[in-house]
Design a protein around this motif. Structure first.
Motif, PDB file in Angstrom:
ATOM      1  N   LEU A   1      35.375  49.410  35.157  1.00  0.00           N
ATOM      2  CA  LEU A   1      35.966  49.817  36.434  1.00  0.00           C
ATOM      3  C   LEU A   1      35.238  49.169  37.609  1.00  0.00           C
ATOM      4  CD1 LEU A   1      36.551  53.592  35.618  1.00  0.00           C
ATOM      5  CD2 LEU A   1      38.337  51.865  35.998  1.00  0.00           C
ATOM      6  N   ARG A   2      33.939  49.018  37.488  1.00  0.00           N
ATOM      7  CA  ARG A   2      33.176  48.370  38.556  1.00  0.00           C
ATOM      8  C   ARG A   2      33.529  46.895  38.664  1.00  0.00           C
ATOM      9  NH1 ARG A   2      27.127  49.918  37.266  1.00  0.00           N
ATOM     10  NH2 ARG A   2      26.726  48.426  38.955  1.00  0.00           N
ATOM     11  N   VAL A   3      33.696  46.234  37.513  1.00  0.00           N
ATOM     12  CA  VAL A   3      34.114  44.831  37.531  1.00  0.00           C
ATOM     13  C   VAL A   3      35.502  44.710  38.164  1.00  0.00           C
ATOM     14  CG1 VAL A   3      34.751  42.845  36.105  1.00  0.00           C
ATOM     15  CG2 VAL A   3      32.698  44.157  35.554  1.00  0.00           C
ATOM     16  N   LYS A   4      36.402  45.596  37.772  1.00  0.00           N
ATOM     17  CA  LYS A   4      37.757  45.598  38.339  1.00  0.00           C
ATOM     18  C   LYS A   4      37.704  45.747  39.851  1.00  0.00           C
ATOM     19  CE  LYS A   4      41.849  48.573  38.704  1.00  0.00           C
ATOM     20  NZ  LYS A   4      42.514  49.794  38.211  1.00  0.00           N
ATOM     21  N   LYS A   5      36.978  46.714  40.351  1.00  0.00           N
ATOM     22  CA  LYS A   5      36.913  46.977  41.779  1.00  0.00           C
ATOM     23  C   LYS A   5      36.383  45.784  42.548  1.00  0.00           C
ATOM     24  CE  LYS A   5      34.875  50.186  45.149  1.00  0.00           C
ATOM     25  NZ  LYS A   5      33.999  51.384  45.328  1.00  0.00           N
ATOM     26  N   LEU A   6      35.307  45.182  42.049  1.00  0.00           N
ATOM     27  CA  LEU A   6      34.703  44.053  42.747  1.00  0.00           C
ATOM     28  C   LEU A   6      35.605  42.825  42.696  1.00  0.00           C
ATOM     29  CD1 LEU A   6      32.346  42.986  44.334  1.00  0.00           C
ATOM     30  CD2 LEU A   6      31.114  42.566  42.201  1.00  0.00           C
TER      31      LEU A   6
ATOM     32  N   ASP B   1      45.489  30.810  18.365  1.00  0.00           N
ATOM     33  CA  ASP B   1      45.981  29.935  19.430  1.00  0.00           C
ATOM     34  C   ASP B   1      46.899  30.671  20.399  1.00  0.00           C
ATOM     35  OD1 ASP B   1      44.552  27.830  18.413  1.00  0.00           O
ATOM     36  OD2 ASP B   1      46.235  26.973  17.296  1.00  0.00           O
ATOM     37  N   ALA B   2      47.778  31.530  19.871  1.00  0.00           N
ATOM     38  CA  ALA B   2      48.726  32.253  20.724  1.00  0.00           C
ATOM     39  C   ALA B   2      47.987  33.169  21.698  1.00  0.00           C
ATOM     40  CB  ALA B   2      49.699  33.063  19.866  1.00  0.00           C
ATOM     41  N   LEU B   3      46.839  33.715  21.270  1.00  0.00           N
ATOM     42  CA  LEU B   3      46.038  34.553  22.159  1.00  0.00           C
ATOM     43  C   LEU B   3      45.303  33.697  23.175  1.00  0.00           C
ATOM     44  CD1 LEU B   3      44.808  37.262  22.998  1.00  0.00           C
ATOM     45  CD2 LEU B   3      43.102  36.978  21.182  1.00  0.00           C
ATOM     46  N   ALA B   4      44.734  32.594  22.735  1.00  0.00           N
ATOM     47  CA  ALA B   4      43.984  31.703  23.623  1.00  0.00           C
ATOM     48  C   ALA B   4      44.843  31.227  24.788  1.00  0.00           C
ATOM     49  CB  ALA B   4      43.442  30.520  22.843  1.00  0.00           C
ATOM     50  N   LYS B   5      46.143  30.990  24.541  1.00  0.00           N
ATOM     51  CA  LYS B   5      47.042  30.510  25.583  1.00  0.00           C
ATOM     52  C   LYS B   5      47.278  31.560  26.667  1.00  0.00           C
ATOM     53  CE  LYS B   5      49.460  27.261  22.560  1.00  0.00           C
ATOM     54  NZ  LYS B   5      50.733  26.955  21.861  1.00  0.00           N
ATOM     55  N   LYS B   6      47.057  32.820  26.356  1.00  0.00           N
ATOM     56  CA  LYS B   6      47.258  33.893  27.325  1.00  0.00           C
ATOM     57  C   LYS B   6      46.023  34.137  28.201  1.00  0.00           C
ATOM     58  CE  LYS B   6      50.673  36.737  24.891  1.00  0.00           C
ATOM     59  NZ  LYS B   6      51.580  36.948  26.048  1.00  0.00           N
ATOM     60  N   LEU B   7      44.910  33.519  27.850  1.00  0.00           N
ATOM     61  CA  LEU B   7      43.638  33.831  28.494  1.00  0.00           C
ATOM     62  C   LEU B   7      43.244  32.800  29.551  1.00  0.00           C
ATOM     63  CD1 LEU B   7      41.609  34.890  25.314  1.00  0.00           C
ATOM     64  CD2 LEU B   7      43.012  36.332  26.822  1.00  0.00           C
ATOM     65  N   THR B   8      42.519  33.277  30.577  1.00  0.00           N
ATOM     66  CA  THR B   8      41.975  32.415  31.625  1.00  0.00           C
ATOM     67  C   THR B   8      40.455  32.444  31.531  1.00  0.00           C
ATOM     68  OG1 THR B   8      43.840  32.860  33.101  1.00  0.00           O
ATOM     69  CG2 THR B   8      41.817  32.022  34.110  1.00  0.00           C
ATOM     70  N   PRO B   9      39.852  31.403  30.940  1.00  0.00           N
ATOM     71  CA  PRO B   9      38.394  31.414  30.758  1.00  0.00           C
ATOM     72  C   PRO B   9      37.645  30.827  31.951  1.00  0.00           C
ATOM     73  CG  PRO B   9      39.324  29.530  29.628  1.00  0.00           C
ATOM     74  CD  PRO B   9      40.488  30.257  30.271  1.00  0.00           C
ATOM     75  N   LYS B  10      36.377  31.203  32.059  1.00  0.00           N
ATOM     76  CA  LYS B  10      35.397  30.586  32.952  1.00  0.00           C
ATOM     77  C   LYS B  10      35.793  30.621  34.426  1.00  0.00           C
ATOM     78  CE  LYS B  10      33.740  27.588  29.245  1.00  0.00           C
ATOM     79  NZ  LYS B  10      33.454  26.211  28.780  1.00  0.00           N
ATOM     80  N   ASP B  11      36.460  31.662  34.837  1.00  0.00           N
ATOM     81  CA  ASP B  11      36.819  31.809  36.244  1.00  0.00           C
ATOM     82  C   ASP B  11      35.586  32.240  37.033  1.00  0.00           C
ATOM     83  OD1 ASP B  11      39.279  32.275  38.255  1.00  0.00           O
ATOM     84  OD2 ASP B  11      37.801  33.881  38.519  1.00  0.00           O
ATOM     85  N   LYS B  12      35.259  31.509  38.101  1.00  0.00           N
ATOM     86  CA  LYS B  12      34.017  31.780  38.835  1.00  0.00           C
ATOM     87  C   LYS B  12      34.023  33.152  39.516  1.00  0.00           C
ATOM     88  CE  LYS B  12      35.430  29.195  42.987  1.00  0.00           C
ATOM     89  NZ  LYS B  12      35.578  30.387  43.853  1.00  0.00           N
ATOM     90  N   ASP B  13      35.195  33.594  39.976  1.00  0.00           N
ATOM     91  CA  ASP B  13      35.256  34.911  40.610  1.00  0.00           C
ATOM     92  C   ASP B  13      35.074  36.031  39.590  1.00  0.00           C
ATOM     93  OD1 ASP B  13      35.720  33.946  43.237  1.00  0.00           O
ATOM     94  OD2 ASP B  13      37.830  33.617  42.756  1.00  0.00           O
ATOM     95  N   PHE B  14      35.590  35.820  38.396  1.00  0.00           N
ATOM     96  CA  PHE B  14      35.414  36.805  37.325  1.00  0.00           C
ATOM     97  C   PHE B  14      33.944  36.919  36.938  1.00  0.00           C
ATOM     98  CE2 PHE B  14      35.741  37.560  32.552  1.00  0.00           C
ATOM     99  CZ  PHE B  14      35.838  38.938  32.675  1.00  0.00           C
ATOM    100  N   PHE B  15      33.269  35.774  36.787  1.00  0.00           N
ATOM    101  CA  PHE B  15      31.846  35.795  36.451  1.00  0.00           C
ATOM    102  C   PHE B  15      31.031  36.420  37.586  1.00  0.00           C
ATOM    103  CE2 PHE B  15      32.642  32.889  32.910  1.00  0.00           C
ATOM    104  CZ  PHE B  15      31.704  33.333  31.997  1.00  0.00           C
ATOM    105  N   PHE B  16      31.408  36.128  38.815  1.00  0.00           N
ATOM    106  CA  PHE B  16      30.696  36.733  39.950  1.00  0.00           C
ATOM    107  C   PHE B  16      30.795  38.250  39.882  1.00  0.00           C
ATOM    108  CE2 PHE B  16      30.896  38.646  44.180  1.00  0.00           C
ATOM    109  CZ  PHE B  16      29.675  38.240  44.712  1.00  0.00           C
ATOM    110  N   ALA B  17      31.989  38.759  39.602  1.00  0.00           N
ATOM    111  CA  ALA B  17      32.181  40.211  39.535  1.00  0.00           C
ATOM    112  C   ALA B  17      31.366  40.832  38.405  1.00  0.00           C
ATOM    113  CB  ALA B  17      33.663  40.530  39.361  1.00  0.00           C
ATOM    114  N   MET B  18      31.361  40.175  37.242  1.00  0.00           N
ATOM    115  CA  MET B  18      30.595  40.706  36.117  1.00  0.00           C
ATOM    116  C   MET B  18      29.098  40.671  36.398  1.00  0.00           C
ATOM    117  SD  MET B  18      32.472  39.546  32.593  1.00  0.00           S
ATOM    118  CE  MET B  18      32.224  37.804  32.873  1.00  0.00           C
ATOM    119  N   ASP B  19      28.632  39.570  36.987  1.00  0.00           N
ATOM    120  CA  ASP B  19      27.203  39.444  37.265  1.00  0.00           C
ATOM    121  C   ASP B  19      26.744  40.449  38.317  1.00  0.00           C
ATOM    122  OD1 ASP B  19      27.101  37.421  35.434  1.00  0.00           O
ATOM    123  OD2 ASP B  19      26.925  35.796  36.890  1.00  0.00           O
TER     124      ASP B  19
END
Length: 537
Positions: A77-82, A210-228
């Motif tokens: 929830l904290r990652v989501k909010k940020l 492969d079908a799952l990998a196509k749905k995913l967005t990896p290495k997004d800098k904003d996502f990593f910022f929120a997690m960190d």
């Protein structure tokens, strides 16, 4: 003939018994155990120890954590909010997080496996630190967290025992649902609900569909910022885990100081620490241990750990136990003889003063740059008194020339948590200032951060060559003949794990760093002699 033989046999037994009774030096366990005598032999093992209840319990869990779950949902929830506050264009009804946990990695050309260590971000958002092959999905729309366990391999049960089943996992982890890996297809891949979702992930390393990998967005800098950023502030549960890791390390450091009669090599020191950490439930260490002696103490991340300690005066041990996926990071130095030499004591008291003065400024709002800068000033003040720096140069001039970087090149400390050098310290390794280029924290302190306070002072030929002799404006400020007297010490670093509190700080480490107390501990251990310790080889 038979009676003669029987009589001789009885006499032999009695003589052996009397010799054993006189010596009576063998002890159960380590140095704090009672002698094993004929009087004790008739009692159950727990009767052989006065403080049996104080012996290490590898399954011990602090009272505050008993019956409680790791706060995985709160982290999600904290990652989501940020993330939503940082990226205004995101639609919370169409966003999710999927992370595949770490897997067992095989060793090349054989059927063995490398030691397992969980993906840090997966652990932080799931609470699962010890099961390979798991995945998680967090849906921003309804804030639901689903944990996917690896499929049950019925053949593997014969070798490895029963796995954790979904109904058990639900009781153990802070998840809304628990499924199997085989359920990914129906739950996410073919579920029309997620056809237009933006699903963030760390990377695709362990995503094998492969079908799952196509749905995913990896290495997004904003996502990593929120997690960190969410990992910067520890919740109460994380703090209690780190506190336990520190307790384990404290006792292990004390054990090393107390057992010098059997520590003839740096590897013995490492073994002693790891032995006691393991007994207490610290099944792994948080990083490669640094166990050095003499001049090697001047190498910052020395990991050879294989030199004999005989003939040297100093020891530096930088070891931290890990507990439930969080690590401690503790450094202590002590004299091998039980008594500091003048030079060793000079440098030890310098570093202790550096740490103590920085410690008193730790509180919410304090800038870490300022604390680090202060420790350089304190070192300079001591070096002027010791004659290492020439007295015709003022404190301010020495600071301006950055000469102290030749003896103290690293930063005051770093963030601590799941990683020993935890995330979001905002280091700037491109900083041209030698005081700050290796500083791992470049931010203001906040309540419930956990950081290390670890100043150091080193006498290292490489540092002297590259930070001193190659800069004439620094070299001319130093009495090199005085420096030569300290080279055998190698270096001193004192490190504690610090919780930033509302009004100041709490030192999570209780093992002493007082030089007088350290001398007493080491000397008491040396006085016992080798025969007082349980050593088979």
């Amino acid at each position: 003939m038979g009676l003669v033989f029987l009589s001789s046999w009885i006499v032999s037994i009695l003589v052996t018994y009397q010799i054993f009774k006189k010596k009576n030096k063998y002890q159960f366990g380590r140095s704090n155990s009672l002698p094993y005598t004929e009087e004790k032999m008739s009692y159950p093992v727990e009767k052989q120890f006065k403080n049996f209840e104080d012996l290490a319990d590898p399954n011990y869990v602090p009272e505050k954590l008993r019956g409680k779950k790791y706060l995985a949902k709160e982290h999600c929830l904290r990652v989501k909010k940020l993330l939503l506050s940082k990226v205004k264009s995101l639609n919370a009804s169409k966003t999710g997080i999927f992370i595949a946990g770490e897997e067992m990695k095989g060793v090349k050309y054989c059927d063995a496996f490398k030691d397992f260590r969980q993906n840090q971000y997966f652990y932080y958002l799931s609470g699962v630190y010890d099961i390979p092959g798991c995945s998680l999905f967090f849906d921003f729309h309804d804030d639901s967290l689903t944990l996917f366990l690896p499929n049950v391999d019925t053949e593997d049960i014969m070798w490895s025992g029963e796995p954790l089943y979904p109904e058990e996992a639900l009781k153990k982890y802070d998840a809304d649902a628990v499924k199997y890996y085989s359920d990914l297809e129906s739950e996410i891949i073919n579920n029309t609900k997620y056809s237009d979702y933006l699903i963030f992930t760390t990377d695709l390393d362990n995503v094998h569909i492969d079908a799952l990998a196509k749905k995913l967005t990896p290495k997004d800098k904003d996502f990593f910022f929120a997690m960190d950023e969410t990992r910067v502030i520890k919740d109460w549960y994380e703090i209690e885990i780190i506190r336990r890791a520190c307790e384990i390390s404290d006792k292990s450091h004390l054990a090393v100081m107390s057992a010098l009669p059997i520590e003839l090599n740096e590897l013995h020191i490492q073994a002693e620490f790891k032995y006691h950490a393991t007994r207490q439930g610290g099944r792994t260490l948080g990083y490669d241990p640094i166990c050095c002696s003499g001049p090697a103490c001047g190498t910052l991340h020395y990991i050879k750990n294989d030199e004999d300690v005989h003939g040297k005066v100093s020891t530096l041990i930088d070891c931290g136990a890990e507990w439930r996926g969080y690590t401690s990071d503790v450094t202590r130095c002590f004299p091998l003889s039980g008594k500091f030499t003048k030079e060793h004591r000079d440098i030890y008291e310098t570093v202790l003063d550096m740490q103590s003065q920085a410690m008193e400024l730790i509180k919410p709002g304090a800038e870490w740059d300022d604390l680090h800068f202060l420790t350089h000033r304190v070192l300079i003040q001591h070096f002027l008194k010791l004659g290492i720096f020439k007295k015709e140069f003022s404190e301010e001039e020495l600071i301006k020339r950055r000469v102290s970087a030749a003896f103290y090149p690293h930063g005051l400390g770093h963030m601590l948590g799941i990683d020993v050098h935890d995330v979001a310290g905002n280091a700037n390794y491109e900083d041209p200032d030698p005081y700050f280029c290796y500083l791992r924290i470049r931010r203001r302190l906040e309540e419930n951060m956990v950081v290390t306070n670890e100043p150091g002072c080193y006498f290292n030929e490489h540092l002297i060559k590259n930070f001193l002799k190659s800069h004439s404006e620094r070299l001319e400020t130093v009495n090199m003949d005085v420096v030569a007297k300290y080279m055998h010490v190698g270096g001193v670093r004192i490190e504690d794990d610090i919780l930033v509190t509302a009004k100041g700080y709490e030192n999570l480490n209780k093992v002493t760093s007082d030089p007088d107390e350290i001398e007493k501990i080491v000397s008491a251990g040396l006085a016992k002699g080798r025969s007082s310790f349980h050593v088979l080889a």
